[in-house]
Design an enzyme around this catalytic site. Structure first.
Site, PDB file in Angstrom:
ATOM      1  CG  ASP A   1       9.570 -17.376  25.662  1.00 24.02           C
ATOM      2  OD1 ASP A   1       9.175 -17.204  26.820  1.00 24.02           O
ATOM      3  OD2 ASP A   1      10.647 -17.953  25.387  1.00 24.02           O
TER       4      ASP A   1
ATOM      5  CG  ASN B   1       8.708 -12.065  32.384  1.00 22.55           C
ATOM      6  OD1 ASN B   1       8.743 -12.195  33.607  1.00 22.55           O
ATOM      7  ND2 ASN B   1       8.667 -13.121  31.554  1.00 22.55           N
TER       8      ASN B   1
ATOM      9  CE1 TYR C   1      18.018 -12.818  36.830  1.00 21.30           C
ATOM     10  CE2 TYR C   1      18.323 -12.888  39.206  1.00 21.30           C
ATOM     11  CZ  TYR C   1      17.493 -12.935  38.104  1.00 21.30           C
ATOM     12  OH  TYR C   1      16.144 -13.099  38.278  1.00 21.30           O
TER      13      TYR C   1
ATOM     14  CE  LYS D   1      15.984 -10.012  36.559  1.00 22.26           C
ATOM     15  NZ  LYS D   1      14.976  -9.756  35.511  1.00 22.26           N
TER      16      LYS D   1
HETATM   17  P1  NAI Z   1      11.477 -18.797  32.950  1.00 19.33           P
HETATM   18  O1  NAI Z   1      12.775 -19.372  32.522  1.00 19.33           O
HETATM   19  O2  NAI Z   1      10.364 -19.721  33.256  1.00 19.33           O
HETATM   20  O3  NAI Z   1      10.951 -17.742  31.883  1.00 19.33           O
HETATM   21  C1  NAI Z   1      11.798 -16.843  31.216  1.00 19.33           C
HETATM   22  C2  NAI Z   1      11.431 -16.848  29.743  1.00 19.33           C
HETATM   23  O4  NAI Z   1      12.229 -15.857  29.071  1.00 19.33           O
HETATM   24  C3  NAI Z   1      11.705 -18.188  29.057  1.00 19.33           C
HETATM   25  O5  NAI Z   1      10.525 -18.712  28.482  1.00 19.33           O
HETATM   26  C4  NAI Z   1      12.765 -17.856  28.010  1.00 19.33           C
HETATM   27  O6  NAI Z   1      12.636 -18.616  26.794  1.00 19.33           O
HETATM   28  C5  NAI Z   1      12.533 -16.364  27.782  1.00 19.33           C
HETATM   29  N1  NAI Z   1      13.703 -15.698  27.223  1.00 19.33           N
HETATM   30  C6  NAI Z   1      14.993 -15.847  27.623  1.00 19.33           C
HETATM   31  N2  NAI Z   1      15.814 -15.111  26.860  1.00 19.33           N
HETATM   32  C7  NAI Z   1      15.036 -14.474  25.946  1.00 19.33           C
HETATM   33  C8  NAI Z   1      15.316 -13.573  24.900  1.00 19.33           C
HETATM   34  N3  NAI Z   1      16.566 -13.191  24.624  1.00 19.33           N
HETATM   35  N4  NAI Z   1      14.276 -13.086  24.174  1.00 19.33           N
HETATM   36  C9  NAI Z   1      13.004 -13.494  24.433  1.00 19.33           C
HETATM   37  N5  NAI Z   1      12.695 -14.363  25.404  1.00 19.33           N
HETATM   38  C10 NAI Z   1      13.698 -14.855  26.169  1.00 19.33           C
HETATM   39  O7  NAI Z   1      11.817 -17.910  34.270  1.00 19.33           O
HETATM   40  P2  NAI Z   1      10.913 -16.936  35.185  1.00 19.33           P
HETATM   41  O8  NAI Z   1      11.289 -17.188  36.572  1.00 19.33           O
HETATM   42  O9  NAI Z   1       9.495 -16.994  34.806  1.00 19.33           O
HETATM   43  O10 NAI Z   1      11.539 -15.517  34.805  1.00 19.33           O
HETATM   44  C11 NAI Z   1      10.774 -14.393  34.420  1.00 19.33           C
HETATM   45  C12 NAI Z   1      11.467 -13.137  34.920  1.00 19.33           C
HETATM   46  O11 NAI Z   1      11.351 -13.057  36.340  1.00 19.33           O
HETATM   47  C13 NAI Z   1      12.955 -13.077  34.605  1.00 19.33           C
HETATM   48  O12 NAI Z   1      13.314 -11.761  34.237  1.00 19.33           O
HETATM   49  C14 NAI Z   1      13.590 -13.435  35.924  1.00 19.33           C
HETATM   50  O13 NAI Z   1      14.894 -12.949  36.038  1.00 19.33           O
HETATM   51  C15 NAI Z   1      12.622 -12.768  36.890  1.00 19.33           C
HETATM   52  N6  NAI Z   1      12.703 -13.257  38.245  1.00 19.33           N
HETATM   53  C16 NAI Z   1      12.240 -14.489  38.586  1.00 19.33           C
HETATM   54  C17 NAI Z   1      12.285 -14.909  39.899  1.00 19.33           C
HETATM   55  C18 NAI Z   1      11.692 -16.193  40.338  1.00 19.33           C
HETATM   56  O14 NAI Z   1      11.569 -16.396  41.588  1.00 19.33           O
HETATM   57  N7  NAI Z   1      11.285 -17.083  39.450  1.00 19.33           N
HETATM   58  C19 NAI Z   1      12.924 -14.096  40.949  1.00 19.33           C
HETATM   59  C20 NAI Z   1      13.319 -12.803  40.508  1.00 19.33           C
HETATM   60  C21 NAI Z   1      13.228 -12.420  39.197  1.00 19.33           C
END
Ligand code: NAI
Length: 310
Positions: A37, A99, A170, A174
C-alpha cells in the site's frame, strides 16, 4: 478449515478498506501475505507507510506472516519489485490480488487529462503491471516443472460492468480489468493459473469520503447486521485463491452485503438480419427500435442492485 496453508499472496492497496480485510482473511487461512500500500489519499495524492505497516502488525499479532511494501502499482519496475518481495521473503508467489484503487469523479465534459490519466494509471496500468510480472513468473516456473496454481484476482466495479455517471475514467478502467481477467485466464490456464474478477460493494473511503452521496446508505446502524462492512468481500477472494477453485475460469462476481452475484457479460439479446441486399439506414433503425422496445437489452443499474439487496 484453512484453505490457503502454504500459499503466498500479494495484495495491492491492502492497507485499508477491502484490501485490508482480504489480507487479514487470507492470512487467517494460512497464506503468507505481502501487504502492498502506497498509503495515499483517495485521489491518489500523498503517501504514508502506516496503513500497510498497521495491517502487517495486525496479521503478525494474530499469529500470521506478512511483510509490508510501500511501492506504487503505477510503476512498472516497482511492480516487479512487489512480486519479488513475495519471492524474496516467502520463497514463491501463488496469489495476486489487484485491489489498489483511487477515485477522481468528474462528468466527462469536466474531466481533466490528469484526472483521466491518474485513475487509468492506478486501476488499469497498475493491474497490468502486477499481472505482467506475476504471469511471467508463473509461466517460467511451470516450464521448469514447478506448478504454483497461480491465482489472479482483479478488482472491477459496478461502475465498469453496469456504468455510473461521473466515473468514465474509473468505470472504463474497471470494465477493462474485468476483461483483462477473462483474457489472461485464456492465456494462462495451460499453466495451471486461473484469473477472475470481483466487483465489490462495501463501505470504505471510496464510498464514504470520495463519494459522500453513498455514505448514508452504507452507514452501520447500531444493533443491526453490518451489511456494508468490507469484510463481506474477503471470503470470496479466499475461496477463489484456493485450490478448491481450480476450475473457476474467467468469471466476474459481484460481491457484498452477504451476496455473491454470478455476472454474465456481453451476450446476444436478439438479432436483426437482412440478406441479399444492404440495409437502408432508416429501415435498419425501424427494426432496431422494434427490438429495443422489447426490452431484451435493458441493463441493470447500480441503483437497482443497491436497492435490490438479495
Ligand atoms: P480504499 O481507499 O479504502 O483502499 C484502497 C487502497 O489502495 C488505499 O489504502 C490506497 O492507499 C491504495 N492505493 C491507491 N493507489 C495506490 C497505488 N498506486 N499503489 C499502491 N496502493 C495504492 O478503497 P476500497 O474501497 O477498499 O478499494 C479497494 C478496491 O475496491 C479498489 O480497486 C476500488 O476501486 C474497488 N471497489 C470498491 C468498491 C466499494 O464499494 N468500496 C466498489 C467497487 C470497486
Amino acid at each position: 478449515m484453512a484453505l490457503l496453508t502454504g500459499k503466498v499472496a500479494v495484495i495491492t492497496g491492502a492497507g485499508r478498506g477491502i484490501g485490508r480485510e482480504e489480507a487479514l482473511l487470507l492470512a487467517k487461512h494460512g497464506a503468507k501475505v505481502v501487504v502492498n500500500d502506497l498509503g495515499g489519499h483517495f485521489d491518489g495524492t500523498g503517501q504514508s507507510r502506516s496503513p500497510a505497516e498497521d495491517v502487517v502488525k495486525e496479521i503478525r499479532s494474530a499469529g500470521g506472516e506478512a511483510v509490508a511494501n510501500f511501492e506504487s502499482v503505477t510503476d512498472f519496475k516497482a511492480a516487479k519489485r512487489i512480486i519479488e518481495c513475495a519471492i524474496d521473503n516467502f520463497g514463491k508467489l501463488n496469489i495476486l490480488v489487484n485491489n489498489a484503487g483511487i477515485l477522481r469523479d468528474r462528468m466527462m465534459f469536466n474531466m481533466s487529462e490528469e484526472d483521466w490519466d491518474a485513475v487509468i494509471s492506478v486501476h488499469l496500468k497498475g493491474s497490468f503491471n502486477l499481472a505482467r510480472h506475476a504471469t511471467a513468473y508463473w509461466r517460467e516456473q511451470h516450464k521448469a516443472g514447478n506448478v504454483l496454481n497461480g491465482r489472479l484476482i482483479n478488482t472491477s466495479s459496478d461502475s465498469g460492468i453496469l456504468g455510473n455517471a461521473g466515473q468514465s475514467n474509473y468505470g472504463s478502467a474497471k470494465a477493462a480489468v474485468a476483461a483483462m481477467a477473462i483474457i489472461v485466464d485464456r492465456e494462462m490456464s495451460r499453466y495451471g493459473v486461473t484469473a477472475n474478477a470481483i466487483a465489490p460493494i462495501a463501505r470504505s473511503r471510496l464510498t464514504v469520503d470520495a463519494t459522500p452521496q453513498t455514505a448514508a446508505g452504507m452507514a452501520q446502524r447500531p444493533g443491526e447486521w453490518d451489511a456494508f462492512t468490507p469484510a463481506h468481500v474477503a471470503p470470496l477472494v479466499v475461496w477463489l485463491a484456493s485450490d478448491d477453485a481450480k476450475d473457476v475460469h474467467g468469471e466476474v462476481f459481484r460481491v457484498g452485503m452477504g451476496n455473491v452475484w454470478l455476472m454474465r457479460g456481453w451476450h446476444t439479446g436478439s438479432k436483426v438480419s437482412k440478406k441479399g441486399s444492404m440495409w437502408e439506414p432508416a429501415e435498419l433503425g425501424t427494426k432496431l427500435k422494434e427490438e429495443l422496445a422489447k426490452g431484451v437489452t435493458k441493463k441493470e443499474s447500480m441503483g437497482e442492485v443497491m436497492g435490490g439487496g438479495a
